[in-house]
Design an enzyme around this catalytic site. Sequence first.
Site, PDB file in Angstrom:
ATOM      1  N   TRP A   1       0.855  -1.191   0.000  1.00 58.22           N
ATOM      2  CA  TRP A   1       0.000   0.000   0.000  1.00 58.22           C
ATOM      3  C   TRP A   1       0.888   1.238   0.000  1.00 58.22           C
ATOM      4  O   TRP A   1       1.876   1.296   0.718  1.00 58.22           O
ATOM      5  CB  TRP A   1      -0.892   0.014   1.248  1.00 58.22           C
ATOM      6  CG  TRP A   1      -2.311  -0.379   1.036  1.00 58.22           C
ATOM      7  CD1 TRP A   1      -2.803  -1.656   0.907  1.00 58.22           C
ATOM      8  CD2 TRP A   1      -3.440   0.486   0.954  1.00 58.22           C
ATOM      9  NE1 TRP A   1      -4.173  -1.623   0.755  1.00 58.22           N
ATOM     10  CE2 TRP A   1      -4.584  -0.307   0.775  1.00 58.22           C
ATOM     11  CE3 TRP A   1      -3.585   1.882   1.015  1.00 58.22           C
ATOM     12  CZ2 TRP A   1      -5.856   0.234   0.667  1.00 58.22           C
ATOM     13  CZ3 TRP A   1      -4.871   2.420   0.910  1.00 58.22           C
ATOM     14  CH2 TRP A   1      -5.978   1.589   0.728  1.00 58.22           C
TER      15      TRP A   1
ATOM     16  N   GLU B   1      -0.782  -6.397   7.566  1.00 62.43           N
ATOM     17  CA  GLU B   1      -0.179  -7.721   7.401  1.00 62.43           C
ATOM     18  C   GLU B   1       1.295  -7.774   7.815  1.00 62.43           C
ATOM     19  O   GLU B   1       1.909  -8.845   7.821  1.00 62.43           O
ATOM     20  CB  GLU B   1      -0.312  -8.161   5.946  1.00 62.43           C
ATOM     21  CG  GLU B   1      -1.726  -8.624   5.554  1.00 62.43           C
ATOM     22  CD  GLU B   1      -2.684  -7.454   5.411  1.00 62.43           C
ATOM     23  OE1 GLU B   1      -2.284  -6.408   4.863  1.00 62.43           O
ATOM     24  OE2 GLU B   1      -3.829  -7.584   5.877  1.00 62.43           O
TER      25      GLU B   1
ATOM     26  N   GLU C   1     -10.843   8.947   5.519  1.00 65.14           N
ATOM     27  CA  GLU C   1     -12.056   9.616   6.024  1.00 65.14           C
ATOM     28  C   GLU C   1     -12.570   8.978   7.300  1.00 65.14           C
ATOM     29  O   GLU C   1     -13.332   9.581   8.047  1.00 65.14           O
ATOM     30  CB  GLU C   1     -13.152   9.582   4.947  1.00 65.14           C
ATOM     31  CG  GLU C   1     -12.838  10.405   3.708  1.00 65.14           C
ATOM     32  CD  GLU C   1     -13.951  10.328   2.687  1.00 65.14           C
ATOM     33  OE1 GLU C   1     -13.898  11.069   1.687  1.00 65.14           O
ATOM     34  OE2 GLU C   1     -14.895   9.504   2.898  1.00 65.14           O
ATOM     35  N   THR C   2     -12.185   7.726   7.528  1.00 64.39           N
ATOM     36  CA  THR C   2     -12.693   7.001   8.697  1.00 64.39           C
ATOM     37  C   THR C   2     -11.551   6.731   9.678  1.00 64.39           C
ATOM     38  O   THR C   2     -10.424   7.176   9.471  1.00 64.39           O
ATOM     39  CB  THR C   2     -13.299   5.654   8.256  1.00 64.39           C
ATOM     40  OG1 THR C   2     -12.224   4.766   7.877  1.00 64.39           O
ATOM     41  CG2 THR C   2     -14.270   5.848   7.104  1.00 64.39           C
TER      42      THR C   2
ATOM     43  N   HIS D   1     -10.188   3.918  10.159  1.00 63.70           N
ATOM     44  CA  HIS D   1      -9.506   2.678   9.778  1.00 63.70           C
ATOM     45  C   HIS D   1      -8.002   2.770  10.036  1.00 63.70           C
ATOM     46  O   HIS D   1      -7.395   1.832  10.544  1.00 63.70           O
ATOM     47  CB  HIS D   1      -9.766   2.403   8.295  1.00 63.70           C
ATOM     48  CG  HIS D   1      -9.391   1.017   7.896  1.00 63.70           C
ATOM     49  ND1 HIS D   1      -8.902   0.725   6.656  1.00 63.70           N
ATOM     50  CD2 HIS D   1      -9.424  -0.147   8.562  1.00 63.70           C
ATOM     51  CE1 HIS D   1      -8.640  -0.558   6.573  1.00 63.70           C
ATOM     52  NE2 HIS D   1      -8.957  -1.115   7.728  1.00 63.70           N
TER      53      HIS D   1
ATOM     54  N   ARG E   1       8.890  12.357   4.411  1.00 61.28           N
ATOM     55  CA  ARG E   1       9.599  11.449   5.326  1.00 61.28           C
ATOM     56  C   ARG E   1      10.119  10.183   4.644  1.00 61.28           C
ATOM     57  O   ARG E   1      10.570   9.260   5.308  1.00 61.28           O
ATOM     58  CB  ARG E   1       8.670  11.099   6.495  1.00 61.28           C
ATOM     59  CG  ARG E   1       8.392  12.266   7.426  1.00 61.28           C
ATOM     60  CD  ARG E   1       7.107  12.100   8.205  1.00 61.28           C
ATOM     61  NE  ARG E   1       6.903  13.201   9.150  1.00 61.28           N
ATOM     62  CZ  ARG E   1       6.443  14.404   8.830  1.00 61.28           C
ATOM     63  NH1 ARG E   1       6.134  14.678   7.543  1.00 61.28           N
ATOM     64  NH2 ARG E   1       6.296  15.362   9.744  1.00 61.28           N
TER      65      ARG E   1
HETATM   66  N1  LIG Z   1      -5.258   2.353   3.924  1.00 66.73           N
HETATM   67  C1  LIG Z   1      -4.025   1.722   4.070  1.00 66.73           C
HETATM   68  C2  LIG Z   1      -3.911   0.347   4.240  1.00 66.73           C
HETATM   69  N2  LIG Z   1      -5.025  -0.433   4.267  1.00 66.73           N
HETATM   70  C3  LIG Z   1      -4.964  -1.883   4.085  1.00 66.73           C
HETATM   71  C4  LIG Z   1      -4.625  -2.629   5.373  1.00 66.73           C
HETATM   72  O1  LIG Z   1      -3.255  -2.464   5.743  1.00 66.73           O
HETATM   73  C5  LIG Z   1      -4.882  -4.129   5.193  1.00 66.73           C
HETATM   74  O2  LIG Z   1      -4.104  -4.606   4.114  1.00 66.73           O
HETATM   75  C6  LIG Z   1      -6.359  -4.414   4.926  1.00 66.73           C
HETATM   76  O3  LIG Z   1      -7.125  -3.846   5.982  1.00 66.73           O
HETATM   77  C7  LIG Z   1      -6.634  -5.926   4.840  1.00 66.73           C
HETATM   78  O4  LIG Z   1      -6.222  -6.579   6.009  1.00 66.73           O
HETATM   79  N3  LIG Z   1      -2.699  -0.223   4.415  1.00 66.73           N
HETATM   80  C8  LIG Z   1      -1.555   0.543   4.394  1.00 66.73           C
HETATM   81  O5  LIG Z   1      -0.449   0.015   4.547  1.00 66.73           O
HETATM   82  N4  LIG Z   1      -1.661   1.902   4.220  1.00 66.73           N
HETATM   83  C9  LIG Z   1      -2.859   2.513   4.061  1.00 66.73           C
HETATM   84  O6  LIG Z   1      -2.910   3.775   3.915  1.00 66.73           O
HETATM   85  C1  LIG Z   2      -5.927   3.688   6.344  1.00 66.90           C
HETATM   86  C2  LIG Z   2      -6.823   3.188   5.285  1.00 66.90           C
HETATM   87  O1  LIG Z   2      -7.131   2.002   5.143  1.00 66.90           O
HETATM   88  C3  LIG Z   2      -7.496   4.248   4.497  1.00 66.90           C
HETATM   89  O2  LIG Z   2      -7.012   4.290   3.181  1.00 66.90           O
HETATM   90  C4  LIG Z   2      -8.967   3.971   4.452  1.00 66.90           C
HETATM   91  O3  LIG Z   2      -9.544   5.131   3.986  1.00 66.90           O
HETATM   92  P1  LIG Z   2     -10.982   5.552   4.553  1.00 66.90           P
HETATM   93  O4  LIG Z   2     -10.811   5.729   6.066  1.00 66.90           O
HETATM   94  O5  LIG Z   2     -11.307   6.866   3.864  1.00 66.90           O
HETATM   95  O6  LIG Z   2     -11.910   4.431   4.187  1.00 66.90           O
END
Ligand SMILES: Nc1c(NC[C@H](O)[C@H](O)[C@H](O)CO)[nH]c(=O)[nH]c1=O
Ligand SMILES: CC(=O)[C@@H](O)COP(=O)(O)O
Length: 158
Positions: A31, A67, A94-95, A97, A136
């Site tokens: 990612w 992962e 946006e969330t 997550h 960074r």
């Molecule tokens: N949004 C980002 C992610 N999201 C994916 C998660 O890391 C993971 O692969 C998924 O939730 C399935 O388990 N990962 C990043 O490394 N960076 C991001 O910005």
């Molecule tokens: C950190 C993430 O997985 C991010 O890309 C998810 O984006 P969102 O919070 O807008 O669904």
Amino acid sequence: MSSAHKNLSIFSTENLPDVSDKKFALVVAEWNEEVTNALAAGAHKTLLAYGAKEENVIRVNVPGSYELTFAAQKMAQKADIDAVICIGCVIQGETKHNDYINNAVAQGLTTVSLKYDKPVIFGVLTPNTEQQALDRAGGIHGNKGDEAAITAVKMLAF
Ligand SMILES: Nc1c(NC[C@H](O)[C@H](O)[C@H](O)CO)[nH]c(=O)[nH]c1=O
Ligand SMILES: CC(=O)[C@@H](O)COP(=O)(O)O
């Protein structure tokens, strides 16, 4: 001190241990690969610059930063791996997550490090914006990958 006031690629190199016979796992999340590949390149360059051998830097990729923990465990349990460097970039969306990912990875990598009694380095950027990440990953604030690599070297002194 924030990275804005401390360049990530400027660090003390006094009393570093000899790592010429040490083996490093470099676990890289795909990612935001423009950022994570730049971080991984910095880590790889720094490891070689401070004594590691090319053949002793083992890179594996994972889909996302979440992962990293599982792959770090897989690498840390290998008898011939001395340290694990985990590279990722989790950009705030946006969330919430990103918060769940960052907290899980930080805690997970610590658990793996303690379980296998090996350095497992948190080389994960958790920026608010893509520009903060780029700054960074070889930009104005240096390269977090450099910092992660020299941290692994220093921790092998223990
Ligand atoms: N949004 C980002 C992610 N999201 C994916 C998660 O890391 C993971 O692969 C998924 O939730 C399935 O388990 N990962 C990043 O490394 N960076 C991001 O910005
Ligand atoms: C950190 C993430 O997985 C991010 O890309 C998810 O984006 P969102 O919070 O807008 O669904």
